[in-house]
Design a protein around this motif. Structure first.
Motif, mmCIF file in Angstrom:
data_model
loop_
_atom_site.group_PDB
_atom_site.id
_atom_site.type_symbol
_atom_site.label_atom_id
_atom_site.label_comp_id
_atom_site.label_asym_id
_atom_site.label_seq_id
_atom_site.Cartn_x
_atom_site.Cartn_y
_atom_site.Cartn_z
ATOM 1 N N GLU A 9 1.019 -1.099 -0.106
ATOM 2 C CA GLU A 9 0.050 0.112 0.019
ATOM 3 C C GLU A 9 0.868 1.251 0.438
ATOM 4 O OE1 GLU A 9 -2.855 -0.161 3.432
ATOM 5 O OE2 GLU A 9 -3.750 -1.892 2.444
ATOM 6 N N PHE A 10 2.222 1.281 -0.877
ATOM 7 C CA PHE A 10 2.668 2.129 -0.893
ATOM 8 C C PHE A 10 1.994 3.804 -1.550
ATOM 9 C CE2 PHE A 10 6.189 4.271 -3.684
ATOM 10 C CZ PHE A 10 6.910 5.209 -1.857
ATOM 11 N N GLY A 11 1.164 2.915 -2.193
ATOM 12 C CA GLY A 11 0.093 4.175 -2.634
ATOM 13 C C GLY A 11 -0.059 5.344 -2.074
ATOM 14 N N ALA A 12 -0.866 5.120 -1.223
ATOM 15 C CA ALA A 12 -0.688 5.729 0.368
ATOM 16 C C ALA A 12 0.093 7.003 0.775
ATOM 17 C CB ALA A 12 -1.552 5.538 1.764
ATOM 18 N N VAL A 13 1.522 6.327 0.943
ATOM 19 C CA VAL A 13 3.155 7.110 1.215
ATOM 20 C C VAL A 13 2.500 8.000 0.100
ATOM 21 C CG1 VAL A 13 4.858 7.576 1.379
ATOM 22 C CG2 VAL A 13 3.853 5.225 2.750
ATOM 23 N N ALA A 297 13.662 -0.602 15.293
ATOM 24 C CA ALA A 297 13.793 -0.972 16.195
ATOM 25 C C ALA A 297 12.468 0.427 17.187
ATOM 26 C CB ALA A 297 14.875 -0.306 17.226
ATOM 27 N N GLY A 298 11.611 -0.155 17.476
ATOM 28 C CA GLY A 298 10.409 1.155 17.585
ATOM 29 C C GLY A 298 9.702 1.316 16.570
ATOM 30 N N ALA A 299 10.005 0.812 15.388
ATOM 31 C CA ALA A 299 8.929 1.186 13.908
ATOM 32 C C ALA A 299 7.307 1.480 13.932
ATOM 33 C CB ALA A 299 9.479 0.173 13.097
ATOM 34 N N TYR A 300 7.197 2.242 13.257
ATOM 35 C CA TYR A 300 5.194 1.963 13.107
ATOM 36 C C TYR A 300 5.022 2.213 11.772
ATOM 37 C CZ TYR A 300 5.591 4.374 18.270
ATOM 38 O OH TYR A 300 5.567 4.484 19.079
ATOM 39 N N HIS A 301 4.151 2.098 11.268
ATOM 40 C CA HIS A 301 3.436 2.136 10.427
ATOM 41 C C HIS A 301 2.678 3.706 10.104
ATOM 42 C CE1 HIS A 301 0.610 1.754 6.889
ATOM 43 N NE2 HIS A 301 1.133 -0.034 6.631
ATOM 44 N N PRO A 302 3.563 4.022 9.299
ATOM 45 C CA PRO A 302 3.212 5.177 8.613
ATOM 46 C C PRO A 302 1.659 5.598 8.571
ATOM 47 C CG PRO A 302 5.294 4.981 7.694
ATOM 48 C CD PRO A 302 4.283 3.559 8.191
ATOM 49 N N ALA A 303 0.994 5.499 8.198
ATOM 50 C CA ALA A 303 -0.722 5.479 8.661
ATOM 51 C C ALA A 303 -1.348 5.446 10.017
ATOM 52 C CB ALA A 303 -1.484 4.697 7.096
ATOM 53 N N GLY A 334 0.295 -16.580 15.072
ATOM 54 C CA GLY A 334 -0.507 -15.668 16.284
ATOM 55 C C GLY A 334 -1.670 -15.394 16.248
ATOM 56 N N PRO A 335 -2.781 -15.287 16.690
ATOM 57 C CA PRO A 335 -4.160 -14.977 16.233
ATOM 58 C C PRO A 335 -4.744 -14.362 15.657
ATOM 59 C CG PRO A 335 -3.699 -13.272 18.432
ATOM 60 C CD PRO A 335 -2.630 -14.168 17.911
ATOM 61 N N ASN A 336 -5.361 -14.673 14.231
ATOM 62 C CA ASN A 336 -5.663 -13.709 13.245
ATOM 63 C C ASN A 336 -6.642 -12.698 14.006
ATOM 64 O OD1 ASN A 336 -6.582 -15.125 10.971
ATOM 65 N ND2 ASN A 336 -8.232 -16.293 12.044
ATOM 66 N N THR A 337 -6.857 -10.547 13.329
ATOM 67 C CA THR A 337 -6.431 -9.891 13.849
ATOM 68 C C THR A 337 -5.607 -9.613 15.369
ATOM 69 O OG1 THR A 337 -8.001 -10.271 16.237
ATOM 70 C CG2 THR A 337 -9.103 -9.749 13.639
ATOM 71 N N GLY A 338 -4.777 -10.046 14.652
ATOM 72 C CA GLY A 338 -3.106 -10.018 16.372
ATOM 73 C C GLY A 338 -2.471 -8.998 15.686
ATOM 74 N N GLY A 339 -1.878 -8.382 14.278
ATOM 75 C CA GLY A 339 -0.677 -7.693 13.632
ATOM 76 C C GLY A 339 -0.251 -7.892 12.673
ATOM 77 N N LYS A 340 -0.434 -9.341 12.534
ATOM 78 C CA LYS A 340 0.658 -10.676 11.893
ATOM 79 C C LYS A 340 0.534 -9.936 10.302
ATOM 80 C CE LYS A 340 -0.904 -13.886 12.074
ATOM 81 N NZ LYS A 340 -2.532 -14.046 12.597
ATOM 82 N N THR A 341 -0.369 -9.288 10.127
ATOM 83 C CA THR A 341 -0.473 -8.872 8.406
ATOM 84 C C THR A 341 0.311 -7.474 8.373
ATOM 85 O OG1 THR A 341 -1.707 -10.028 7.677
ATOM 86 C CG2 THR A 341 -1.492 -8.136 6.513
ATOM 87 N N VAL A 342 -0.064 -6.244 9.533
ATOM 88 C CA VAL A 342 0.071 -5.185 9.852
ATOM 89 C C VAL A 342 2.144 -4.662 10.348
ATOM 90 C CG1 VAL A 342 0.499 -3.111 11.263
ATOM 91 C CG2 VAL A 342 -1.552 -4.465 11.098
ATOM 92 N N VAL A 343 3.014 -6.284 10.608
ATOM 93 C CA VAL A 343 4.595 -6.305 10.526
ATOM 94 C C VAL A 343 4.784 -5.986 9.462
ATOM 95 C CG1 VAL A 343 5.943 -8.208 11.052
ATOM 96 C CG2 VAL A 343 4.353 -7.212 12.834
ATOM 97 N N LEU A 344 3.873 -7.393 8.245
ATOM 98 C CA LEU A 344 4.389 -7.340 6.932
ATOM 99 C C LEU A 344 4.371 -6.730 6.131
ATOM 100 C CD1 LEU A 344 3.042 -10.724 5.567
ATOM 101 C CD2 LEU A 344 5.546 -10.176 7.094
ATOM 102 N N LYS A 345 3.176 -5.506 6.193
ATOM 103 C CA LYS A 345 3.329 -4.355 5.955
ATOM 104 C C LYS A 345 4.093 -3.096 6.151
ATOM 105 C CE LYS A 345 -1.253 -5.233 4.293
ATOM 106 N NZ LYS A 345 -2.977 -4.687 3.824
ATOM 107 N N GLY A 348 7.566 -3.908 4.895
ATOM 108 C CA GLY A 348 7.529 -3.669 3.762
ATOM 109 C C GLY A 348 7.890 -2.102 2.649
ATOM 110 N N LEU A 349 6.745 -1.272 3.537
ATOM 111 C CA LEU A 349 6.678 0.303 3.423
ATOM 112 C C LEU A 349 7.824 0.852 3.649
ATOM 113 C CD1 LEU A 349 4.056 1.714 2.342
ATOM 114 C CD2 LEU A 349 3.033 2.227 4.893
ATOM 115 N N LEU A 350 8.409 0.129 5.525
ATOM 116 C CA LEU A 350 9.634 1.172 5.410
ATOM 117 C C LEU A 350 10.673 0.616 4.371
ATOM 118 C CD1 LEU A 350 9.173 1.155 9.551
ATOM 119 C CD2 LEU A 350 8.418 2.986 7.892
ATOM 120 N N VAL A 351 10.807 -0.434 4.431
ATOM 121 C CA VAL A 351 12.073 -0.540 3.252
ATOM 122 C C VAL A 351 11.926 -0.369 1.640
ATOM 123 C CG1 VAL A 351 13.064 -2.360 1.617
ATOM 124 C CG2 VAL A 351 12.567 -3.194 4.149
#
Length: 530
Positions: A9-13, A297-303, A334-345, A348-351
């Motif tokens: 979802e780099f289009g948002a950036v 270290a202590g990264a955040y998803h920009p959106a 880990g659980p669904n809605t637990g943030g696994k996909t957010v980790v990937l995004k 990927g987005l920060l790289v």
């Protein structure tokens, strides 16, 4: 770096950066923003963004507004073309803008990697335009000897027509200034008078004025004078065309340097947009290393971070993660809605942002290695139109992965091995992970398949990780814990979402039987494939 930018979802950036640009050149550059082809180019833009942020913090807001001259430059490239006066004015403003930016780049040298001469391409062209075209876009009377003579002649002709028209106004009892007066109609001078006065004037009716309250009329005694005035205006237009064509030839001769200035302003404007984004996110430049490693270290998803800053979302949980030779691939459960996909995004987005030269939002240091390719498989790739099932869609990604991945590749895969029989899916996932490990690929993979957790624990190239789950409050914490595998907590989440207790009790009974060994069929035989 080649990257699957849409999947993260780099289009948002891109849209964020585009909104922060000041010029049409920067806006187009932001709209087409993509990872740099190599680390050195990414570092150049990163230094420019850092310099821009420094300038912003010292009180410089960025570039001002400037006209878009690209259409004019395309027109000027045609032999024999003649740019309009306004287009020539815009080019002059564009040139002056470059000279102004030169002073800024002199102060903040990393803003632009090219020579300062790129910003000041043609002083002689600017002098020529300023000497010929007024700021309104009108050609100066002194632009050529012919125009000077025509201007003098035209002034005399205008005075002659005005004398005739003023005399007629006096005969009608009208004294200027008045609502009834002398007006222009093209190159001609005529009267704008009330219908009563117009009826007393012999001449040519030119139509109504002032919403019908006045009439335009050209007295007969002014027609011949106006004819000469109109002919002179036509001759002046022809001479102005000659002047504009000659000036356009000068523009065409300077086209290459003007295009260079377009590119330079796009770069600098993009850097300032990146600087503003860095300020908004309190971001910092990542360290771009020559080896394929990753450490956040202590990264955040920009959106998510910006949504929280705007009070549109909850406070995000920082992510700390690392990939290197000792931990080349991470398997997250880990659980669904637990943030696994957010980790990937997030990763990927920060790289991707880092290879666009942008700063990234982290509390600590961000180290991003020299990845030449980012391959991402996130989401359901099912397509009814192309008759592709979920599993078949994932297989297509695996084919590409096996074709392209090498030791300089970062792989982000969501739910590896799903979409088919769990045992077959787990077996396929193990084979894929072995292949990637043999190629020294770096990667983060998420899964719900239990066999993969044990597999990761027994293989040095894989490290287990889990998204923590608060079992007391029955909610995910969105914290990544490395070195430990986790549960999907599917039944717990289902209970929290309101499924009937009797149904969940039955599900837990089935789960216990599954865990104890092969399930017995209702007839007492062994279950098998149908």
């Amino acid at each position: 770096m080649e990257a699957d930018v849409d999947a993260v979802e780099f289009g948002a950036v891109r849209r964020l950066v585009e909104r922060l640009t000041a010029t049409p050149y920067g806006a187009d550059a932001a709209h087409a923003l993509a990872p740099a082809p190599d680390r050195d180019t990414a570092l150049q833009m990163q230094r420019a963004v850092t310099a821009a942020r420094m300038a912003i913090e010292h009180g410089t807001s960025g570039l001002g507004r400037v006209a878009d001259v690209r259409a004019a430059l395309r027109q000027a490239s045609q032999t024999g073309s003649a740019l309009a006066g306004t287009a020539l004015c815009n080019i002059a403003q564009f040139l002056r803008f470059g000279w102004e930016i030169e002073a800024l780049v002199t102060r903040y040298k990393d803003l632009y990697p090219g020579p300062l001469s790129d910003l000041t391409p043609s002083a002689s062209l600017l002098t020529s335009i300023d000497g010929i075209v007024l700021s309104t876009g009108r050609i100066r009377d002194t632009a050529s000897p012919k125009l000077a003579a025509m201007a003098l002649q035209g002034k005399e002709q205008q005075q002659a027509v005005q004398a005739v028209l003023k005399k007629r106004l006096l005969e009608l009892g009208i004294k200027e200034p008045h609502t009834e007066s002398i007006v222009t109609n093209g190159a001609r001078l005529i009267l704008s008078v009330s219908p009563e006065h117009a009826a007393k004037v012999k001449g040519v009716r030119r139509g109504p004025a002032a919403n019908g309250r006045l009439q335009l009329v050209e007295p007969l005694e002014a027609v011949a004078l106006n004819n000469r005035l109109e002919a002179s205006a036509g001759e002046r237009d022809a001479e102005e065309l000659v002047v504009r064509r000659a000036l356009t030839t000068e523009v065409r001769a300077a086209a290459a340097s003007l295009e260079t200035l377009v590119g330079a302003l796009a770069w600098i404007d993009l850097a300032f947009a990146g600087g503003h984004l860095s300020v908004h996110m309190n971001a910092s430049p990542p360290r771009l290393e020559a080896t394929p490693i990753l450490s956040l270290a202590g990264a955040y998803h920009p959106a998510m971070l910006l949504a929280f800053a705007d009070k549109r979302g909850p406070q995000p949980v920082p992510l700390s993660i690392a990939l290197d030779a000792s931990c080349p691939m991470l398997l997250i459960t880990g659980p669904n809605t637990g943030g696994k996909t957010v980790v990937l995004k997030t990763v990927g987005l920060l790289v991707t942002m880092a290879y666009c030269g942008l700063h990234v939002p982290t509390e600590g240091e961000a180290v991003i290695g020299n990845f030449t390719r980012l391959i991402v498989d996130i989401g359901d790739r099912q397509s009814l139109l192309h008759q592709i099932s979920t599993f078949a869609g994932h297989v297509e990604v695996l084919k590409r992965l096996l074709s392209e991945a090498d030791g300089d590749t970062l792989v982000l895969m969501d739910e590896l091995g799903t979409g088919t029989d769990p045992e077959e899916g787990a077996a396929l996932a193990m084979a894929v992970l072995d292949e990637l490990a043999g190629r020294q690929v770096r990667g983060i993979i998420t899964t719900h398949l239990s066999p993969l957790k044990a597999y990761a624990a027994d293989h040095a190239h894989l490290t287990n990780a889990t998204m923590r789950f608060d079992t007391e409050r029955l909610v995910p914490t969105y914290e990544l814990e490395i070195g430990k595998s986790g549960s999907s907590h599917g039944l717990t989440i289902a209970e929290r979402r309101g499924l009937p207790p009797t149904l969940l009790d039955a599900a837990r009974s089935h789960l216990a039987r599954i865990a104890s060994g092969p399930m017995a069929s209702p007839k007492g035989g062994r279950g098998g494939e149908s």
